[in-house]
Structures are given as structure tokens and as C-alpha cells.
Design an enzyme around this catalytic site. Sequence first.
Site, PDB file in Angstrom:
ATOM      1  N   GLY A 154     -12.179 -37.886   8.764  1.00 42.88           N
ATOM      2  CA  GLY A 154     -10.911 -37.390   9.288  1.00 42.88           C
ATOM      3  C   GLY A 154     -11.141 -36.474  10.480  1.00 42.88           C
ATOM      4  O   GLY A 154     -10.610 -36.686  11.550  1.00 42.88           O
ATOM      5  N   PHE A 155     -11.937 -35.427  10.261  1.00 42.94           N
ATOM      6  CA  PHE A 155     -12.243 -34.436  11.304  1.00 42.94           C
ATOM      7  C   PHE A 155     -10.978 -33.736  11.798  1.00 42.94           C
ATOM      8  O   PHE A 155     -10.971 -33.118  12.850  1.00 42.94           O
ATOM      9  CB  PHE A 155     -13.003 -35.061  12.476  1.00 42.94           C
ATOM     10  CG  PHE A 155     -14.169 -35.894  12.022  1.00 42.94           C
ATOM     11  CD1 PHE A 155     -15.293 -35.291  11.466  1.00 42.94           C
ATOM     12  CD2 PHE A 155     -14.127 -37.276  12.089  1.00 42.94           C
ATOM     13  CE1 PHE A 155     -16.345 -36.053  11.002  1.00 42.94           C
ATOM     14  CE2 PHE A 155     -15.185 -38.049  11.629  1.00 42.94           C
ATOM     15  CZ  PHE A 155     -16.297 -37.431  11.085  1.00 42.94           C
ATOM     16  N   ARG A 201     -21.259 -18.184  -0.566  1.00 37.17           N
ATOM     17  CA  ARG A 201     -21.965 -18.927  -1.595  1.00 37.17           C
ATOM     18  C   ARG A 201     -21.879 -20.430  -1.319  1.00 37.17           C
ATOM     19  O   ARG A 201     -20.829 -20.944  -0.940  1.00 37.17           O
ATOM     20  CB  ARG A 201     -21.287 -18.613  -2.922  1.00 37.17           C
ATOM     21  CG  ARG A 201     -21.924 -19.149  -4.153  1.00 37.17           C
ATOM     22  CD  ARG A 201     -20.985 -18.792  -5.285  1.00 37.17           C
ATOM     23  NE  ARG A 201     -21.573 -18.997  -6.579  1.00 37.17           N
ATOM     24  CZ  ARG A 201     -20.843 -18.973  -7.705  1.00 37.17           C
ATOM     25  NH1 ARG A 201     -19.547 -18.736  -7.636  1.00 37.17           N
ATOM     26  NH2 ARG A 201     -21.418 -19.158  -8.850  1.00 37.17           N
ATOM     27  N   PRO A 224     -25.483 -27.570  -2.381  1.00 42.26           N
ATOM     28  CA  PRO A 224     -26.370 -27.517  -1.207  1.00 42.26           C
ATOM     29  C   PRO A 224     -26.602 -28.865  -0.530  1.00 42.26           C
ATOM     30  O   PRO A 224     -26.687 -28.932   0.695  1.00 42.26           O
ATOM     31  CB  PRO A 224     -27.691 -26.986  -1.786  1.00 42.26           C
ATOM     32  CG  PRO A 224     -27.383 -26.439  -3.126  1.00 42.26           C
ATOM     33  CD  PRO A 224     -26.090 -27.035  -3.604  1.00 42.26           C
ATOM     34  N   GLN A 251     -22.610 -31.686   5.525  1.00 38.39           N
ATOM     35  CA  GLN A 251     -21.651 -31.063   6.434  1.00 38.39           C
ATOM     36  C   GLN A 251     -22.355 -30.519   7.677  1.00 38.39           C
ATOM     37  O   GLN A 251     -21.907 -30.731   8.804  1.00 38.39           O
ATOM     38  CB  GLN A 251     -20.956 -29.889   5.727  1.00 38.39           C
ATOM     39  CG  GLN A 251     -19.960 -30.293   4.693  1.00 38.39           C
ATOM     40  CD  GLN A 251     -18.704 -30.813   5.342  1.00 38.39           C
ATOM     41  OE1 GLN A 251     -18.148 -30.209   6.239  1.00 38.39           O
ATOM     42  NE2 GLN A 251     -18.270 -31.947   4.911  1.00 38.39           N
ATOM     43  N   LYS A 282     -17.160 -19.136   1.748  1.00 39.93           N
ATOM     44  CA  LYS A 282     -16.395 -19.002   2.995  1.00 39.93           C
ATOM     45  C   LYS A 282     -16.090 -20.364   3.619  1.00 39.93           C
ATOM     46  O   LYS A 282     -15.411 -20.441   4.623  1.00 39.93           O
ATOM     47  CB  LYS A 282     -17.153 -18.120   3.995  1.00 39.93           C
ATOM     48  CG  LYS A 282     -17.337 -16.690   3.473  1.00 39.93           C
ATOM     49  CD  LYS A 282     -17.529 -15.661   4.584  1.00 39.93           C
ATOM     50  CE  LYS A 282     -18.927 -15.594   5.090  1.00 39.93           C
ATOM     51  NZ  LYS A 282     -19.149 -14.430   5.995  1.00 39.93           N
ATOM     52  N   GLY A 336     -17.180 -26.471   6.397  1.00 39.58           N
ATOM     53  CA  GLY A 336     -16.830 -27.689   7.140  1.00 39.58           C
ATOM     54  C   GLY A 336     -16.569 -27.496   8.619  1.00 39.58           C
ATOM     55  O   GLY A 336     -16.839 -28.400   9.418  1.00 39.58           O
ATOM     56  N   GLU A 337     -16.043 -26.350   8.998  1.00 42.16           N
ATOM     57  CA  GLU A 337     -15.687 -26.160  10.415  1.00 42.16           C
ATOM     58  C   GLU A 337     -16.766 -25.388  11.180  1.00 42.16           C
ATOM     59  O   GLU A 337     -17.079 -25.732  12.323  1.00 42.16           O
ATOM     60  CB  GLU A 337     -14.363 -25.378  10.535  1.00 42.16           C
ATOM     61  CG  GLU A 337     -13.216 -25.934   9.707  1.00 42.16           C
ATOM     62  CD  GLU A 337     -12.586 -27.193  10.273  1.00 42.16           C
ATOM     63  OE1 GLU A 337     -13.047 -27.699  11.304  1.00 42.16           O
ATOM     64  OE2 GLU A 337     -11.617 -27.669   9.656  1.00 42.16           O
TER      65      GLU A 337
END
Length: 732
Positions: free
Chosen positions: A233-234, A622, A626, A632, A695, A698-699
Site C-alpha cells: 500500500g505505502f 520496543r 524483530p 520493514q 513507537k 513502518g514510516e
Amino acid sequence: MSPQPQAAVGAPLSRVDGRLKVTGKALYAAEHDVDGAVHAVIVDAGIGRGRITSIDARAALAHPGVLRVIHNGNAPKLPYRDNSGSNNPPEGRRLRVFQDDRVRFHGQPVAVVVATTLEAAQHGASLVEVSYDAERPSTDLHEAEPDEPTRYARGDADAGLRSAAVRLDLTYRMARNHHNPMEPHATIARWDGDRLTVWDKTQWVVGTQTELSTVFDLPLESVRVISPFVGGGFGSGLRCWPHVVVAALAARETKRPVKLVLSRKQMYLGTGFRPSYEYRLRLGSDRRGRLSAAVHEMDGETSSYEKFTEGIMAAGQMFYSMPHVRQAYRLVPLDVNTPLWMRGPGFATASFVIESAMDELAHRIGIDPIELRRRNEPNEDESNGLPWSTRRLRECYTVGAREFGWHRRSPKPRSTRDGDWLTGLGMAAGVYDPGRFPAQARVRLDADGTAVAEAAASDMGPGTYTAQAQVAADALGLTMRTVTFRLGDSLYPPTPPHGGSMTMTCVGSAVLDACNKVRRQAIELAVEDEDSPLHGVPADDIVVRSGRLHVQGNPARGETYQRLLARNNRTHLEADGSYAGAPEPARHSYYAYNATFAEVAVDATLGLVRVRRMLGVYDAGRIISPKLADSQALGGMVGGIGQALLEHTVTDHRDGRIVNANLADYLVPVNADIPDLKAIYLEGEDMDADPLGVKGIGEIVQVGVAAAIANAVFNATGRRIRELPITAEALL
Ligand code: MOS
């Protein structure tokens, strides 16, 4: 309370849905088998601006298999009720399909052909004759008239600049980018009386449900959105686009379920993009590089009918310490489709500018770029005076410099060669503001000792199925095998968009809450049950591991969920969980950070740039999963390589046509472009952030990547390229 043992969270697990995906059993939007579905193909406007004067559908309707051609001349008026607030479109008036004769951008849907086969619909679409009254569109960011700016100021930036010992005045340009997920956007729409069901590619099940209820004026409960798998998607799926409405309208008009799949070309016309920008940055510092003032002036494109804004201003306000800042962010309305958030939205654009400029400043005053950043590290958020929740950039620099071998970088540009190739190292820092919005989840623990958690979330690839199950497994004290997480259905509890680095935080915290409640119900049941070995034990002393409740430190004293529920004649335990969103008022300034390092080689004769290796170091709280975080991070670096070197949507300003609307001419990195990539996560959680201490990753993983590459190109060649993408032509 005894803390639950953590076995699944933090373990490098593979995707629980991996087998479904690689065997083709994971069903994407267009793959659902909906009985009696017919096919729809959109006819795109062939002009960039103007009016439709007539539409002749006779030839299309005469084609065998064509059932209907719908356009502004015969479409019913659609309610397009006022927004209910939970689908969050940009300010303006959204594109209303087939409701008037105006063409607002090249490629706008002007008709849809519905036919019994895809081939008949495609051929039918080619037979629709549309006549126009064409005007010259305005599609050039640099020639159009901007709106009034959004402003920010602290101190006196002009005075600060005037008195600065070192001044830079730099203008950068960033090309428009398209998201280009592998799976094209697709919708299957079916009406059962007044109830609408859509199988849709979406990053926001609830947003699509809300938008359709708004457009067709239906109660929210009458619209069901199903989206179990999303093939990338992004950001392109963060909004319910007009083609979804077209599918639903076509299904209503033909009284048949309708499947509509956008072509790759239509993915450039109808699903948003990262807007192009022109960004002028003036910086003032003392001779040691201590910043005093910055003036940011950014112009970004939007459509003529909606004002799309993104978080392009925040980084300039909080990232480096300085007393004087002034910003003006202007939208430039153009005859284009409305842009949308694309990975690292706003921040990935701003960081290219700010982090390139910091590299220019470091070179000008002759200090190491990392040292320059350390000298300007703020102790608090200077835009609001709040303390950081966690901000571990200094540690990102230390770890990154050590692991990447930063000491091997020659500070003198164009001084390192490898045969015909000039080589260089560069770095940049990154920041992202992860969203925190309310979310809900539900969990049910059955008497057989298995559990199902549900939320109306999406999984566009990061691994929501897996990571949410990890959270649920540990909170319930179950193994991964006995926990299932379900998502992608508006019948499940609502969640915010699957984007903006929100899913782990918001959905995860709601899942955690629901599972904690169920575990506590079971513990209380045991404690009060005279036949339980745990009868009378203080509830806080009990933990659950592998489906067995026992006294902390005394595993022998306990029993399984199964025994407990069976003896008490309980078929199941269940609970709803929620996450309330960011605390109001804010007590902390909360961001995710990174430092990204790149080594490039540039062909001295041909100007070709090859990234040789990259390292990202992340302060993202956290890490739940992993292995998925690595996926990601590496993907974010790949996206950044595309942004830096390849991706560029090109518009012909004469008619507003996108000339490279395909994956042959719109370049994205391929395997041969991807070198050795590595990610390191600083250990530790951010407990001011949310109950999980995450936190989001992905971005932040794409932020700063383009600047790190541009800075490495400068180090290699001595050429400062202020325009993305950096091309061979620019380096000749
Ligand atoms: Mo991300 S741009 O919110 O999909």
C-alpha cells in the site's frame, strides 16, 4: 502484579500467514469468489481540464457481453452526504463520480463499462466516444499560483539570519512519486437490498465503510467492508478512492455484483501520490556550526478541488536546537488528482532538505556531519517546551558510526576511488511523528484453550496478523499456535488507519487490554473456585504460561484454562479492549528516530550511482517482532533508494497527461539496485508512548534515506544535487 512472561513478543518469528501467501491461498480483493460477479472497466478522461460535451456509448453497448455504460449523462444523483468525521478527507469537495460534466485532471473517471467478461468490458471501454471542450490544464508546480501559506514562527528568524556568521540559502526540488504497490487497487461490490458489501483493497476498513455510507447515504451498519489481505500500500489505500464508489454504483445499477480492478496505468491516475515540492531553506549558524536561525519555505502540489496537507513542517520546528524559526507552507492547486500520504509522509520530504542542508553546512565549516548534528541536539522539544518521551539520536549516531565504519570516510569530497568508480559515505538523521488514535479489539478464549482476537485492522505487508498474535499470546499466556488474530472486516471492532506507524501502537494496545482482561477473568475464576488448586491465592501472584495458570515462582501449583473453564461450565471467556489514543494534554513530545548511513559508488565517466551498502539505526521503542521489523526497515531503505535515485512521475504540462504511467518507465529499485542493507534497533521500550512501549517502525524507516544517499553522492563526487531523483544526467 506479577508480570506475564514474554515468550512470543521479541521473538524473531516468521509470518503466521506466510504459507497462505506463498501458496496463493491468501485472497486479495479481486480474488474473492463472489457468485455472479460481472466486470467493470473505467473510461479515463483524455483531457487535463475542461468539460465533457457528449458521450456516445452506442458502439460499446452493441459489443457482445456489455451490459451497461454509466456516465454523467445517465448516472443517478448520489447523496454524498456530509462527512461524518471518521473518514477524514482533505478539506474541499471530493471528486463525485459521474455527477457533472467537469474534467478536473487527465485520467479522471468519466464513464464505466459493465460487461459479463473482463475482455468485453475492456473492449467496450475502448469503444466509448467521449467529446470534450478542452482547456489547457495547469500542472506545473513552478508556474501555478500558490494558496495563502500555513505559517509557523518563533523568535525572529530574519534577524537571526542577518546576524549569523555562516549563512546558507538552498533550494531543493522533489519529484512526484507514486506508491505502486504490487497489488493493484480492486473492489468487488455487492448489494443485498439496501445493504452493501465490498471486498476492497484498503488500509482503512472503517474509513472505506464510512465513506461509502456517506456517498450512498446509508447507515454505517448497512455497509460491510472486507479486506483480509492487502498486497502492499505505502499509503495508497488510506483513502476510499472514486473507483470504489464506481464499483458500488455499477453494482447497484446492474443489480449484479461488480468487480473492478484498476489497471497499472490507472494506479497513476486514481489513487494518489507523494506530491512534488519546491523547498527553500535558509540556515544561519555560528562558525562552530551552532544553528541560530532557519527559514523554511515549501510549496507542495494539491488538486484543484481538495487541499491535501501533510506533516512537512514539524521536523523544521523540533529536530535541531535553535532560537529562531520561520516557516511558510503553501499549497499549489493544480489540475491533478488529489495527493495522498506516501511512506514517511511529509517527513521523508522535509528530511531530504534539512539533512542535505546540514551536510552542506558541515562541509562549509569543515566539521564532521555527525559532530554538527550532536552540537545541535535539543534537550527538549523547542516547539512546545515538552520533554522528549525517548529521543536516543546520540546513541543512533554512536552505534551507526561504529557499525558502519564511519571513520573510514574521507572528509574531502571526490578523494576516494575504486577503479572507474568514485566512492563516498554519507549519513542523515530521521524523525517521524507516529499517530496515536483510539482503537478497539475483542478477544475470546474458548474452553479448548485456544483464543481469537479481532480488530478491523489491515495488513498491507508489515505483518499485522503475526505481531498482534504475539501480543495476544503473551498477554493470555498462550503459545502462538493457539492464538489467532483476525482483521480486515468492518464487523470487527474499529481501528484507526493502517498507516502512519499506528497499527502496532493503537491496535496492539487495544489487543493487550482485551487479553489482560480475559486473563484476569480466568485468574479471578480460579481464585474463587474452591476446587481450583489456585483457590485463595492472591490474584496478583498468578501468571499464565502455555495455557496454564500457576503461582509465580511455583509452577507446580496451578491448572490449565481448559480444566478451569470445563469445571466451571464456561464455554468461553471474552472481553473488549480499547486504547484511548494520545494523552490530552500531551505530557511528552513523542517521535521515532533513526540515523541512516549509505555508501555509494558513482561512475566517474557515466554518472551512474550505485548504492553499495546501507545501515539504519532505529530508536523506535520496543520491537515486538524483530524479523518483521527487519522486513520493514529493509523495505524502507529500498523505498528511499527509489526516492533518491529513480522514482519520478513525469507529467506532460501541455495536456496534463502522466507520460510514464507504467512500471517500465516509472523506475523503482529492482534486486540489482539493492545492496547490502542492515538494520539495528536500539534496545528498550518507550513506556511514555503507549502500554506496549512501541513507537512504530513502518514510516521512520524511509525518512532520511534519500538524504543519506545524496550526502554520500556529494562525498563521492563533490557534486551537490538538490533535486530528486538524482540522475546520471545531473552528475555528468
Ligand atoms: Mo503509510 S504513508 O501511512 O501507509
